[in-house]
Design a protein around this motif. Structure first.
Motif, PDB file in Angstrom:
ATOM      1  N   HIS A  56      -6.206   0.436 -12.094  1.00  0.00           N
ATOM      2  CA  HIS A  56      -7.538   1.318 -11.171  1.00  0.00           C
ATOM      3  C   HIS A  56      -5.847   2.220 -10.875  1.00  0.00           C
ATOM      4  O   HIS A  56      -4.664   1.612 -10.947  1.00  0.00           O
ATOM      5  N   TYR A  58      -4.709   3.030  -8.429  1.00  0.00           N
ATOM      6  CA  TYR A  58      -3.684   2.627  -7.534  1.00  0.00           C
ATOM      7  C   TYR A  58      -2.352   1.473  -7.698  1.00  0.00           C
ATOM      8  O   TYR A  58      -2.009   1.065  -7.045  1.00  0.00           O
ATOM      9  N   ASP A  73     -10.960   5.534 -12.038  1.00  0.00           N
ATOM     10  CA  ASP A  73     -11.191   5.246 -10.148  1.00  0.00           C
ATOM     11  C   ASP A  73     -12.356   3.796 -10.775  1.00  0.00           C
ATOM     12  O   ASP A  73     -12.631   3.883 -11.957  1.00  0.00           O
ATOM     13  N   PHE A  96     -13.121  -7.063  -5.966  1.00  0.00           N
ATOM     14  CA  PHE A  96     -14.669  -6.276  -6.011  1.00  0.00           C
ATOM     15  C   PHE A  96     -15.098  -5.993  -7.450  1.00  0.00           C
ATOM     16  O   PHE A  96     -15.328  -5.408  -8.079  1.00  0.00           O
ATOM     17  N   MET A  97     -13.467  -5.727  -7.552  1.00  0.00           N
ATOM     18  CA  MET A  97     -13.930  -4.502  -8.538  1.00  0.00           C
ATOM     19  C   MET A  97     -13.464  -5.522  -9.953  1.00  0.00           C
ATOM     20  O   MET A  97     -14.794  -5.190 -10.723  1.00  0.00           O
ATOM     21  N   TYR A 145     -21.838   1.523  -1.200  1.00  0.00           N
ATOM     22  CA  TYR A 145     -20.527   1.495  -1.675  1.00  0.00           C
ATOM     23  C   TYR A 145     -20.421  -0.336  -3.036  1.00  0.00           C
ATOM     24  O   TYR A 145     -20.441  -0.745  -2.552  1.00  0.00           O
ATOM     25  N   ASN A 147     -17.648  -1.548  -3.318  1.00  0.00           N
ATOM     26  CA  ASN A 147     -16.709  -1.606  -2.558  1.00  0.00           C
ATOM     27  C   ASN A 147     -17.229  -2.595  -1.597  1.00  0.00           C
ATOM     28  O   ASN A 147     -16.854  -2.836  -0.498  1.00  0.00           O
ATOM     29  N   SER A 162     -17.619   6.346  -4.381  1.00  0.00           N
ATOM     30  CA  SER A 162     -16.551   7.433  -3.942  1.00  0.00           C
ATOM     31  C   SER A 162     -16.924   8.783  -4.837  1.00  0.00           C
ATOM     32  O   SER A 162     -16.888   9.986  -4.585  1.00  0.00           O
ATOM     33  N   HIS A 223      -7.731   3.906   4.598  1.00  0.00           N
ATOM     34  CA  HIS A 223      -7.404   5.124   4.740  1.00  0.00           C
ATOM     35  C   HIS A 223      -7.577   5.748   6.714  1.00  0.00           C
ATOM     36  O   HIS A 223      -7.969   7.020   6.836  1.00  0.00           O
ATOM     37  N   HIS A 246      -8.530  11.271   0.281  1.00  0.00           N
ATOM     38  CA  HIS A 246     -10.100  10.290  -0.338  1.00  0.00           C
ATOM     39  C   HIS A 246     -11.030  10.442   1.104  1.00  0.00           C
ATOM     40  O   HIS A 246     -10.841  10.414   1.835  1.00  0.00           O
ATOM     41  N   GLU A 248     -13.141   7.793   1.715  1.00  0.00           N
ATOM     42  CA  GLU A 248     -12.604   6.828   2.771  1.00  0.00           C
ATOM     43  C   GLU A 248     -12.152   7.258   3.798  1.00  0.00           C
ATOM     44  O   GLU A 248     -12.334   6.978   5.172  1.00  0.00           O
ATOM     45  N   SER A 262     -12.610  10.992  -5.065  1.00  0.00           N
ATOM     46  CA  SER A 262     -13.099  10.323  -5.750  1.00  0.00           C
ATOM     47  C   SER A 262     -11.142  10.057  -6.180  1.00  0.00           C
ATOM     48  O   SER A 262     -10.649  11.546  -6.446  1.00  0.00           O
ATOM     49  N   THR A 263     -10.544   8.998  -6.242  1.00  0.00           N
ATOM     50  CA  THR A 263      -8.692   8.636  -6.527  1.00  0.00           C
ATOM     51  C   THR A 263      -8.972   9.702  -8.488  1.00  0.00           C
ATOM     52  O   THR A 263      -7.777  10.579  -8.587  1.00  0.00           O
TER      53      THR A 263
HETATM   54  P1  13P Z   1     -11.718   5.390  -6.324  1.00  0.00           P
HETATM   55  O1  13P Z   1     -13.501   4.916  -6.269  1.00  0.00           O
HETATM   56  O2  13P Z   1     -11.708   6.921  -5.781  1.00  0.00           O
HETATM   57  O3  13P Z   1     -11.118   5.110  -6.979  1.00  0.00           O
HETATM   58  O4  13P Z   1     -11.325   4.323  -4.805  1.00  0.00           O
HETATM   59  C1  13P Z   1     -11.965   3.286  -4.915  1.00  0.00           C
HETATM   60  C2  13P Z   1     -10.880   2.580  -3.242  1.00  0.00           C
HETATM   61  O5  13P Z   1     -10.627   1.386  -2.943  1.00  0.00           O
HETATM   62  C3  13P Z   1     -10.300   3.676  -2.438  1.00  0.00           C
HETATM   63  O6  13P Z   1      -9.941   2.674  -1.872  1.00  0.00           O
END
Ligand code: 13P
Ligand code: SF4
Length: 355
Positions: A56, A58, A73, A96-97, A145, A147, A162, A223, A246, A248, A262-263
């Motif tokens: 990801h 992040y 993302d 969750f991803m 979502y 997430n 997102s 966020h 973002h 969120e 989104s990211t």
């Molecule tokens: P993205 O789908 O924008 O990558 O966001 C994931 C996320 O957890 C942002 O906090």
């Protein structure tokens, strides 16, 4: 985005020079060299173990630039996961991803390097909560979502991320949706699509209002901490700063920003803007990854980020844990088949609607 097929065949010296060039603005050389040793070990194990690594946006810069075969993302990583042909998908992200990867590609073994990588949004709602909402608002489609955990997705009509939430809602073509669990994402998408958000505790309004999102009070613990004042203070110092937030983040923060997405959308927008100063309101590591990329291409614009606000869950994924994950084949993510099949429908529907 695909990163480096060539990376897996790099020698230690090549790995070291690659990372020294990329990460030099972020940390001292000795630290980069220590990381390069781990990066090299991880990459050497990938082919023999039939592993693909998804990362990801992040992830910390050495993992993001040095280890991940694909970065992106949540939506982009769902698509990569769905088509992965390797025996093992090592997921550098949160639970969750990794679970979504397993739902979409059940024949692969999905590994998450740490079992502590949760998410405040995912833990804000249960499958029973969704069943209660459906009972209260019969016939209203549930848009969830990404997430969230598998059992919540199993109660869902269509997932969203997102990057595609507004598209999904528009394509459903209905007046009312149950949009869960992020209160702020709901408000931002509602504003984009011209509707209001109400919550199940304000029932009278729900009856009276025609077009509406029925929301849930979940929040991203990262966020939610950003404020419009953060933006005003940075603008006072750098009047021409370009601000990205973002979705969120709260409605007020998104309104005070110049861009929200989104990211991956934020990364693309940073490439487009000509502003000399850029402020990112999202997990700090993503700013590091952008700085590393800019350093490599000789781009001297300044990326500002508020690093006292971090995602503790994403930070659980380290080089050490990733190495161990491949060596010990840990931690395997599993989803009971009955839940997986129903959850897969809601993610696949999202992928179709956002094509
Ligand atoms: P993205 O789908 O924008 O990558 O966001 C994931 C996320 O957890 C942002 O906090
Ligand atoms: Fe969850 Fe927020 Fe962390 Fe994203 S940044 S994984 S939404 S807690």
């Amino acid at each position: 985005m695909r990163l480096h097929d060539q990376f897996n065949t790099k020698s230690f010296d090549e790995t070291k020079s690659f990372l020294l060039k990329k990460l030099s603005k972020l940390m001292p050389d000795f630290e980069i060299i220590e990381k390069a040793e781990l990066v090299y070990k991880i990459n050497s194990l990938k082919a023999d173990n039939d592993v693909v690594v998804l990362g990801h946006n992040y992830m910390e810069p050495a993992l993001y630039h040095g280890v991940a075969d694909f970065v992106g993302d949540s939506l982009e990583l769902c698509r990569y996961a769905q088509s992965a042909s390797q025996k093992y998908i090592v997921y550098l992200g949160v639970e969750f991803m990794a679970e979504s990867a397993k739902i979409l590609n059940p024949d692969r073994t999905v590994l998450l390097p740490s079992l502590k990588a949760g998410c405040s949004l995912a833990s804000s709602i249960t499958a029973q909560d969704v069943r209660n909402l459906k009972k209260k608002y019969p016939g209203v489609p549930v848009v969830t979502y990404i997430n969230t955990y598998a059992d919540v997705k199993a109660e869902t009509d269509v997932c969203c991320t997102s990057s595609n939430a507004a598209t999904i809602v528009r394509r459903l073509g209905v007046d009312r949706v149950i949009f869960i669990p992020d209160e702020y994402l709901a408000q931002n998408v509602a504003s984009e699509t011209g509707v209001e958000v109400i919550f199940s505790d304000s029932d009278a309004k729900a009856q009276a209002t025609e077009k509406v999102f029925i929301g849930w009070r979940g929040r991203c613990e990262v966020h939610e901490k950003f404020t419009p004042e953060d933006i005003h203070r940075v603008r006072a110092q750098y009047p021409e700063v370009f601000v990205l937030a973002h979705p969120e983040c709260s409605r007020e923060v998104v309104e005070a920003a110049d861009f929200s997405g989104s990211t991956s959308a934020m990364i693309k927008e940073v490439k487009k803007t000509s502003a000399k100063h850029i402020l990112l309101l999202t997990e700090c590591a993503m700013g590091d990854n952008i700085i590393a990329e800019m350093n490599d291409t000789g781009d001297d614009r300044e990326v500002l980020r508020l690093c006292s606000v971090r995602c503790p869950h994403m930070a659980q994924i380290t080089l050490e844990q990733t190495l161990e994950s491949i060596q010990k084949k840990q931690y395997e993510i599993t989803v009971p088949e009955e839940i997986r099949v129903r959850a897969a429908r809601s993610i696949e529907r999202m992928l179709e609607l956002s094509r």
